[in-house]
Design an enzyme around this catalytic site. Sequence first.
Site, PDB file in Angstrom:
ATOM      1  N   HIS A  19      12.040   1.792   2.355  1.00  0.00           N
ATOM      2  CA  HIS A  19      11.254   2.239   3.505  1.00  0.00           C
ATOM      3  C   HIS A  19      11.694   1.482   4.756  1.00  0.00           C
ATOM      4  O   HIS A  19      11.206   0.389   5.053  1.00  0.00           O
ATOM      5  CB  HIS A  19       9.756   2.018   3.240  1.00  0.00           C
ATOM      6  CG  HIS A  19       8.856   2.728   4.200  1.00  0.00           C
ATOM      7  ND1 HIS A  19       7.935   3.672   3.800  1.00  0.00           N
ATOM      8  CD2 HIS A  19       8.736   2.655   5.544  1.00  0.00           C
ATOM      9  CE1 HIS A  19       7.277   4.128   4.852  1.00  0.00           C
ATOM     10  NE2 HIS A  19       7.753   3.526   5.925  1.00  0.00           N
ATOM     11  N   HIS A  21      13.011   2.491   8.911  1.00  0.00           N
ATOM     12  CA  HIS A  21      13.205   3.537   9.914  1.00  0.00           C
ATOM     13  C   HIS A  21      14.417   3.211  10.788  1.00  0.00           C
ATOM     14  O   HIS A  21      14.503   2.122  11.352  1.00  0.00           O
ATOM     15  CB  HIS A  21      11.960   3.671  10.795  1.00  0.00           C
ATOM     16  CG  HIS A  21      10.783   4.248  10.083  1.00  0.00           C
ATOM     17  ND1 HIS A  21      10.473   5.593  10.130  1.00  0.00           N
ATOM     18  CD2 HIS A  21       9.840   3.668   9.302  1.00  0.00           C
ATOM     19  CE1 HIS A  21       9.373   5.816   9.412  1.00  0.00           C
ATOM     20  NE2 HIS A  21       8.975   4.663   8.895  1.00  0.00           N
ATOM     21  N   GLY A 178       4.360   9.672  11.164  1.00  0.00           N
ATOM     22  CA  GLY A 178       3.586   9.813  12.389  1.00  0.00           C
ATOM     23  C   GLY A 178       2.129   9.483  12.132  1.00  0.00           C
ATOM     24  O   GLY A 178       1.747   9.083  11.029  1.00  0.00           O
ATOM     25  N   GLU A 208      -1.989   4.370   4.931  1.00  0.00           N
ATOM     26  CA  GLU A 208      -1.733   3.233   5.814  1.00  0.00           C
ATOM     27  C   GLU A 208      -2.881   3.139   6.819  1.00  0.00           C
ATOM     28  O   GLU A 208      -3.721   2.256   6.733  1.00  0.00           O
ATOM     29  CB  GLU A 208      -0.396   3.382   6.545  1.00  0.00           C
ATOM     30  CG  GLU A 208      -0.094   2.233   7.493  1.00  0.00           C
ATOM     31  CD  GLU A 208       1.144   2.465   8.342  1.00  0.00           C
ATOM     32  OE1 GLU A 208       1.616   1.496   8.958  1.00  0.00           O
ATOM     33  OE2 GLU A 208       1.640   3.604   8.399  1.00  0.00           O
ATOM     34  N   ASP A 297      10.002  -1.520   6.901  1.00  0.00           N
ATOM     35  CA  ASP A 297       9.431  -0.513   7.810  1.00  0.00           C
ATOM     36  C   ASP A 297      10.257  -0.438   9.093  1.00  0.00           C
ATOM     37  O   ASP A 297      11.132   0.417   9.215  1.00  0.00           O
ATOM     38  CB  ASP A 297       7.961  -0.785   8.103  1.00  0.00           C
ATOM     39  CG  ASP A 297       7.212   0.453   8.568  1.00  0.00           C
ATOM     40  OD1 ASP A 297       7.775   1.561   8.468  1.00  0.00           O
ATOM     41  OD2 ASP A 297       6.064   0.335   9.006  1.00  0.00           O
TER      42      ASP A 297
END
Length: 354
Positions: A19, A21, A178, A208, A297
Amino acid sequence: MSESDIRPEILALPKVLLHDHLDGGLRPATIIELALESGYDALPETDPVALGRWFRDAADSGSLVRYLETFDHSVAVMQTAEQLRRVASECAQDLAADGVVYAEVRYAPEQHLAGGLALEEVVEAVNAGFRDGERASGGTIVVRALLTAMRHAAKSTEIARLAVRYRDDGVAGFDIAGAEAGFPPTRHLDAFEYLQRENAHFTIHAGEAFGLPSIWEAIQWCGAERLGHGVRIMDDITGVGTNHEQLGRLAAYVRDTRIPLEMCPSSNLQTGAAESIATHPISHLKDLRFRVTVNTDNRLMSGTSMSREMQLLVDEAGWSVDDLRWVTINAMKSAFLPFDERLAIIEDVVKPGY
């Protein structure tokens, strides 16, 4: 904790990242260079150190919505094929330098069209960049892409089809991301049903900023193979810290079926999903033998790396090297990679490295 505080033995451990981005991991210096080249003049700082600090401070708001706003600046300099290829290559190189041996890096192709690129051109540029980065790192890392659709938009089926089209060319799967509140995963049910018919892999950001209904919908309605974050599964566990701890039906299902939790400790502190590393649910869920994994993340916004996340868990949550080995193997088992390739990395790279 700064990078200089990370012990060499932690840095040397092989790591698996599920995970991360792409638009949340740029080098501050690269953002500044690309902004100058493209005429983007809205950066809050033009010194790399100051810009890196700004991203971390802006993300330390306790709000997922405010956290997501920081991406306006990184996405702004990822609008040409050359920019995307460079950012992807540097991503792979930075992860390899941190000891990551396998990574799935996600991004939303629909956010990179302002410069006139087609969706296919976005995917091909990022894929080329990852291959560049793998080669530059001497083949010590394997990187695959996850194509993300934005929850508030209406392109999820189009992005899902793109993921299937490129699944034999560096794209491992699909995701939605999002703001969770008001944008449940069931809004994108057509995309998930299409992926299931095509035997394609997908994960879903859930649990989350929003609670159990988000996790329940992601798994039971949409068929998620993994949960992005999933920290709120703790809401379905009662009697925590007592001798009468019980798992609810959903928590028990997640544990029984070994659904991987892509947990991101430092990021969760910034968005208010956890209060501290010491009390982050990842440790309790590890002790309960949920299939937890450790992830970054957004390395830029959190000022973090896989080594830093591991060091924090050792220093503040009492983790051992055996714990780190366990979650690393968990992650490799859960990767959207063919079984024989997963097994080879576990047996030939991860286990010998511990």
